[in-house]
Each structure stands twice: as structure tokens, then as C-alpha cells.
Design a protein around this motif. Structure first.
Motif, PDB file in Angstrom:
ATOM      1  N   VAL A  49     -88.016  38.081 -21.369  1.00 10.44           N
ATOM      2  CA  VAL A  49     -86.775  37.442 -22.121  1.00 10.44           C
ATOM      3  C   VAL A  49     -86.202  36.368 -21.263  1.00 10.44           C
ATOM      4  CG1 VAL A  49     -84.687  37.395 -23.701  1.00 10.44           C
ATOM      5  CG2 VAL A  49     -86.539  39.334 -23.689  1.00 10.44           C
ATOM      6  N   GLY A  50     -86.022  35.219 -21.474  1.00  8.77           N
ATOM      7  CA  GLY A  50     -85.342  34.068 -20.766  1.00  8.77           C
ATOM      8  C   GLY A  50     -86.279  33.734 -19.661  1.00  8.77           C
ATOM      9  N   CYS A  51     -87.542  33.709 -20.043  1.00 11.29           N
ATOM     10  CA  CYS A  51     -88.597  33.607 -19.066  1.00 11.29           C
ATOM     11  C   CYS A  51     -88.474  32.293 -18.232  1.00 11.29           C
ATOM     12  CB  CYS A  51     -89.888  33.740 -19.379  1.00 11.29           C
ATOM     13  SG  CYS A  51     -90.227  32.088 -21.022  1.00 11.29           S
ATOM     14  N   GLY A  52     -87.816  31.375 -18.716  1.00 10.88           N
ATOM     15  CA  GLY A  52     -87.972  30.019 -17.984  1.00 10.88           C
ATOM     16  C   GLY A  52     -89.247  29.251 -17.976  1.00 10.88           C
ATOM     17  N   THR A  53     -89.689  28.993 -16.667  1.00  8.32           N
ATOM     18  CA  THR A  53     -91.107  28.608 -16.492  1.00  8.32           C
ATOM     19  C   THR A  53     -92.268  29.418 -16.228  1.00  8.32           C
ATOM     20  OG1 THR A  53     -90.534  27.930 -14.028  1.00  8.32           O
ATOM     21  CG2 THR A  53     -90.041  26.464 -15.566  1.00  8.32           C
ATOM     22  N   ALA A 111     -86.013  40.875 -18.131  1.00 10.31           N
ATOM     23  CA  ALA A 111     -85.167  39.778 -18.161  1.00 10.31           C
ATOM     24  C   ALA A 111     -84.819  39.438 -16.618  1.00 10.31           C
ATOM     25  CB  ALA A 111     -83.948  39.926 -18.941  1.00 10.31           C
ATOM     26  N   ALA A 112     -85.228  38.258 -16.249  1.00 10.91           N
ATOM     27  CA  ALA A 112     -85.176  38.091 -14.657  1.00 10.91           C
ATOM     28  C   ALA A 112     -84.223  36.688 -14.430  1.00 10.91           C
ATOM     29  CB  ALA A 112     -86.745  37.626 -14.133  1.00 10.91           C
ATOM     30  N   LEU A 113     -83.327  36.675 -13.622  1.00  6.46           N
ATOM     31  CA  LEU A 113     -82.243  35.730 -13.574  1.00  6.46           C
ATOM     32  C   LEU A 113     -82.035  35.144 -14.796  1.00  6.46           C
ATOM     33  CD1 LEU A 113     -81.041  34.643 -11.116  1.00  6.46           C
ATOM     34  CD2 LEU A 113     -83.044  32.792 -10.861  1.00  6.46           C
ATOM     35  N   ALA A 114     -81.615  35.838 -15.812  1.00  9.83           N
ATOM     36  CA  ALA A 114     -81.511  35.210 -17.157  1.00  9.83           C
ATOM     37  C   ALA A 114     -80.044  35.798 -17.896  1.00  9.83           C
ATOM     38  CB  ALA A 114     -82.798  35.222 -18.021  1.00  9.83           C
ATOM     39  N   ALA A 141     -81.528  40.205 -11.257  1.00 10.32           N
ATOM     40  CA  ALA A 141     -81.156  38.998 -10.752  1.00 10.32           C
ATOM     41  C   ALA A 141     -80.809  38.829  -9.130  1.00 10.32           C
ATOM     42  CB  ALA A 141     -80.055  38.330 -11.579  1.00 10.32           C
ATOM     43  N   PHE A 142     -80.127  38.020  -8.423  1.00  8.70           N
ATOM     44  CA  PHE A 142     -79.874  38.078  -7.296  1.00  8.70           C
ATOM     45  C   PHE A 142     -78.416  37.523  -7.217  1.00  8.70           C
ATOM     46  CE2 PHE A 142     -82.568  33.989  -7.566  1.00  8.70           C
ATOM     47  CZ  PHE A 142     -81.325  33.247  -7.146  1.00  8.70           C
ATOM     48  N   TYR A 143     -77.804  38.071  -6.176  1.00 12.07           N
ATOM     49  CA  TYR A 143     -76.365  37.792  -5.715  1.00 12.07           C
ATOM     50  C   TYR A 143     -76.226  36.069  -5.360  1.00 12.07           C
ATOM     51  CZ  TYR A 143     -71.678  38.657  -4.296  1.00 12.07           C
ATOM     52  OH  TYR A 143     -70.097  38.519  -4.111  1.00 12.07           O
ATOM     53  N   PRO A 144     -75.433  35.318  -5.998  1.00 10.78           N
ATOM     54  CA  PRO A 144     -75.386  33.702  -5.805  1.00 10.78           C
ATOM     55  C   PRO A 144     -74.938  33.526  -4.378  1.00 10.78           C
ATOM     56  CG  PRO A 144     -73.702  34.321  -7.211  1.00 10.78           C
ATOM     57  CD  PRO A 144     -74.436  35.606  -6.913  1.00 10.78           C
ATOM     58  N   TYR A 145     -75.529  33.996  -3.196  1.00 16.71           N
ATOM     59  CA  TYR A 145     -75.131  33.397  -1.965  1.00 16.71           C
ATOM     60  C   TYR A 145     -75.927  33.798  -1.168  1.00 16.71           C
ATOM     61  CZ  TYR A 145     -71.876  32.873   1.701  1.00 16.71           C
ATOM     62  OH  TYR A 145     -71.008  32.317   2.870  1.00 16.71           O
ATOM     63  N   THR A 146     -76.433  33.119   0.024  1.00 14.92           N
ATOM     64  CA  THR A 146     -77.623  33.363   0.940  1.00 14.92           C
ATOM     65  C   THR A 146     -77.027  33.342   2.256  1.00 14.92           C
ATOM     66  OG1 THR A 146     -77.680  30.811   1.368  1.00 14.92           O
ATOM     67  CG2 THR A 146     -79.143  31.764  -0.526  1.00 14.92           C
ATOM     68  N   VAL A 147     -77.673  34.397   3.135  1.00 16.12           N
ATOM     69  CA  VAL A 147     -77.361  34.483   4.401  1.00 16.12           C
ATOM     70  C   VAL A 147     -78.636  34.082   5.144  1.00 16.12           C
ATOM     71  CG1 VAL A 147     -76.862  36.052   6.390  1.00 16.12           C
ATOM     72  CG2 VAL A 147     -75.510  36.130   3.971  1.00 16.12           C
ATOM     73  N   PHE A 180     -71.850  37.975 -10.064  1.00 21.16           N
ATOM     74  CA  PHE A 180     -71.023  38.526  -8.805  1.00 21.16           C
ATOM     75  C   PHE A 180     -70.817  40.012  -8.942  1.00 21.16           C
ATOM     76  CE2 PHE A 180     -69.120  34.031  -7.931  1.00 21.16           C
ATOM     77  CZ  PHE A 180     -69.507  34.166  -6.430  1.00 21.16           C
ATOM     78  N   SER A 181     -70.844  40.406 -10.300  1.00 23.69           N
ATOM     79  CA  SER A 181     -70.431  41.878 -10.681  1.00 23.69           C
ATOM     80  C   SER A 181     -71.933  42.657 -10.589  1.00 23.69           C
ATOM     81  CB  SER A 181     -69.818  41.995 -11.862  1.00 23.69           C
ATOM     82  OG  SER A 181     -70.667  41.792 -12.899  1.00 23.69           O
ATOM     83  N   GLN A 182     -72.740  41.879 -10.358  1.00 23.43           N
ATOM     84  CA  GLN A 182     -74.172  42.540 -10.126  1.00 23.43           C
ATOM     85  C   GLN A 182     -74.537  43.073 -11.542  1.00 23.43           C
ATOM     86  OE1 GLN A 182     -75.901  44.093  -6.422  1.00 23.43           O
ATOM     87  NE2 GLN A 182     -73.758  43.811  -5.529  1.00 23.43           N
ATOM     88  N   TYR A 183     -74.304  42.500 -12.705  1.00 26.40           N
ATOM     89  CA  TYR A 183     -74.687  42.956 -14.056  1.00 26.40           C
ATOM     90  C   TYR A 183     -73.999  44.318 -14.524  1.00 26.40           C
ATOM     91  CZ  TYR A 183     -78.333  39.193 -14.591  1.00 26.40           C
ATOM     92  OH  TYR A 183     -78.788  37.913 -14.821  1.00 26.40           O
TER      93      TYR A 183
END
Length: 271
Positions: A49-53, A111-114, A141-147, A180-183
Motif C-alpha cells: 500500500v502506497g507502493c510508489g514506484t 506499507a513502506a515509507l507511506a 519507514a525511517f527517521y527523517p535525518y541522516t548521520v 518523528f514519533s516513529q509511527y
């Protein structure tokens, strides 16, 4: 609502090219959960669901007799179709809040990143409706930040990237709070009793500077910035790329950076 950006043909192409690839760690977690809950029985149907591409649709294909990817964006679905040749994978335009499946017909709703774009209560209710007994729901999904890690230059590189993220966060949309709340909202909305919430899952990805800059372009926050002030948005990327290249020196574009992300998963099983 920022979700309309996904319906843009140009953005769909950028998203397909630069959004992070499917995480093997997360795919394996999903499959392990499903196999444990279904006691190893043959798996007939997965609904992405919300498969995007099709980023997470295709890795499911070897494990199910049939996989269907749905998305509200026709342009995303068109890109997915153009990049899929597997006989057991199909795509259609449909909403997460009205799943195009019969009751008790699906082994996995993924549902991945959606899901931060979905109406949580309606989506989770629909997922429960279409799942078979022992069918599973997996939302991640992933937390919207990178290290970033690279030799002894990590701190300097992260200063640049932190400034980029801080600028993008000024253009935040409501869905960002769910990331941010990790779903937490998804976990709370699931009425199935057998559920679990796994947070702060470390995932490392190797990326070049061009790939990192492309990834930023594929983030909706950047597209919101572009809509508000395209020149400033473009300058943000140009300056960031120049600063990263200066820190890394010669052959900067060929350097592979280690990008650290935090993923999170919400799982549930219907009994």
C-alpha cells in the motif's frame, strides 16, 4: 496537502531515481515476522500500500504467489509498471483508505515509507478487513535525518547535512510529526491485539555525494521548499554539494559515504 507532489510526473521520476533503495534488513524483518505468524504455510497474496514506484513491492515477489502494489498517484504507478517485468507483480491506482481487496483475502498488507500520508484509523481498519486469519500488517519507514561517517571527516560532513535538514524542517508538513514519533499513531490506531512496535533500527547505506544530493531532492520537504522558493531551494543543494566536495577534496564525487539511518516497524497479526 503535500501528498499531491507524488502525482507530479517529474517528481515521480526523481523519486524513483534517488529515493533510498529498499532496506534488506527491513524486508528480512517483515518476511521473518510473516513466516513466524503463518507457521511457514505457502503465502498467496501480498498487498503493498502506497507502493510508489515499486521500491518495496519487488522484494516481496519471490515470497508470494501474487503481489499487488497500489498508490493514489497514477504517475508513480506508471513508473512502477515501466520498471517491472515480473509475472506475479501488478499495480493499480487505489487509496489506502479503501483497499481494492475482498475480505479475508490477503496474507500481508505492507506499507513502506507511506503510512504517514494515510488516515491511520481508516487504513488500519481496512488492513484488518482484508487480512486472512494469521495475516500480517507491516508498516515501516525511517527517521527523517541522516548521520554520515567517513574517516576523520564525519563531524564536518554532518555539520553541512544538519544545516540542510534544519532548513528543510522549516517547511515541514503534518505527516513529518508521525515520522518523528516513529509511527506511534499507527501503532495506537491498530485494533488487532497481537501487535508490536520496533524503534531505532540501525541501517547503514553507502552513498556518493551525487546520490546524497539526489536523495534530498526526492524528499517531499524539499519539494515543498521548491514550491515556495525554487531559487533558494536550488541554492541550498548547490551550496551543500560544494561544501561537501570541499571537505572531501579531490575525487569527492567518487567517495562512498556511510549514511546512518534509523528505521522503525509496526507489526500486527490478525487472529
Amino acid at each position: 496537502m503535500a501528498v499531491h507532489f507524488f502525482k507530479n510526473v517529474k517528481f515521480s521520476s526523481v523519486y524513483h531515481k534517488y529515493m533510498l533503495p529498499a532496506s534488506n534488513e527491513i524486508v528480512n524483518m517483515v518476511l521473518s515476522y510473516v513466516k513466524e505468524k503463518t507457521d511457514g504455510r505457502p503465502l498467496a497474496m501480498a498487498l503493498d500500500v502506497g507502493c510508489g514506484t515499486g521500491r518495496y513491492t519487488l522484494p516481496l515477489a519471490p515470497h508470494f504467489k501474487k503481489v499487488v502494489g497500489i498508490d493514489i498517484s497514477e504517475s508513480q504507478i506508471n513508473v512502477a509498471k515501466q520498471n517491472t517485468s515480473l509475472d506475479n507483480v501488478s499495480y493499480m491506482v487505489a487509496a489506502a483508505e479503501k483497499l481494492p481487496m475482498e475480505n479475508n483475502s490477503v496474507d500481508l498488507v505492507n506499507a513502506a515509507l507511506a503510512a504517514h500520508w494515510f488516515t491511520a484509523e481508516t487504513f488500519t481498519s481496512e488492513a484488518a478487513r482484508v487480512l486472512k486469519t494469521e495475516g500480517c500488517l507491516a508498516v515501516h519507514a525511517f527517521y527523517p535525518y541522516t548521520v554520515i561517517e567517513y574517516k576523520d571527516l564525519s563531524h564536518e560532513l554532518n555539520v553541512v547535512m544538519s544545516e540542510v535538514w534544519d532548513t528543510l524542517f522549516q517547511h515541514k508538513v503534518q505527516s513529518l510529526e508521525h515520522m518523528f514519533s516513529q509511527y506511534h499513531n499507527i501503532y495506537e490506531a491498530i485494533l488487532l491485539k497481537d501487535k508490536e512496535w520496533i524503534r531505532d533500527i540501525p541501517v547503514k547505506i553507502q552513498m556518493s555525494i551525487p546520490e546524497l544530493i539526489g536523495f534530498i531532492q526526492s524528499v517531499v520537504l524539499y519539494q515543498v521548499f521548491v514550491a515556495k522558493d525554487s531559487k533558494r531551494a536550488e541554492q541550498l543543494l548547490i551550496q551543500a554539494e560544494k561544501r561537501l566536495q570541499k571537505i572531501l577534496g579531490e575525487n569527492a564525487d567518487s567517495v562512498q559515504l556511510t549514511v546512518n539511518l534509523k528505521y522503525y516497524c509496526v507489526f500486527a497479526c490478525k487472529h
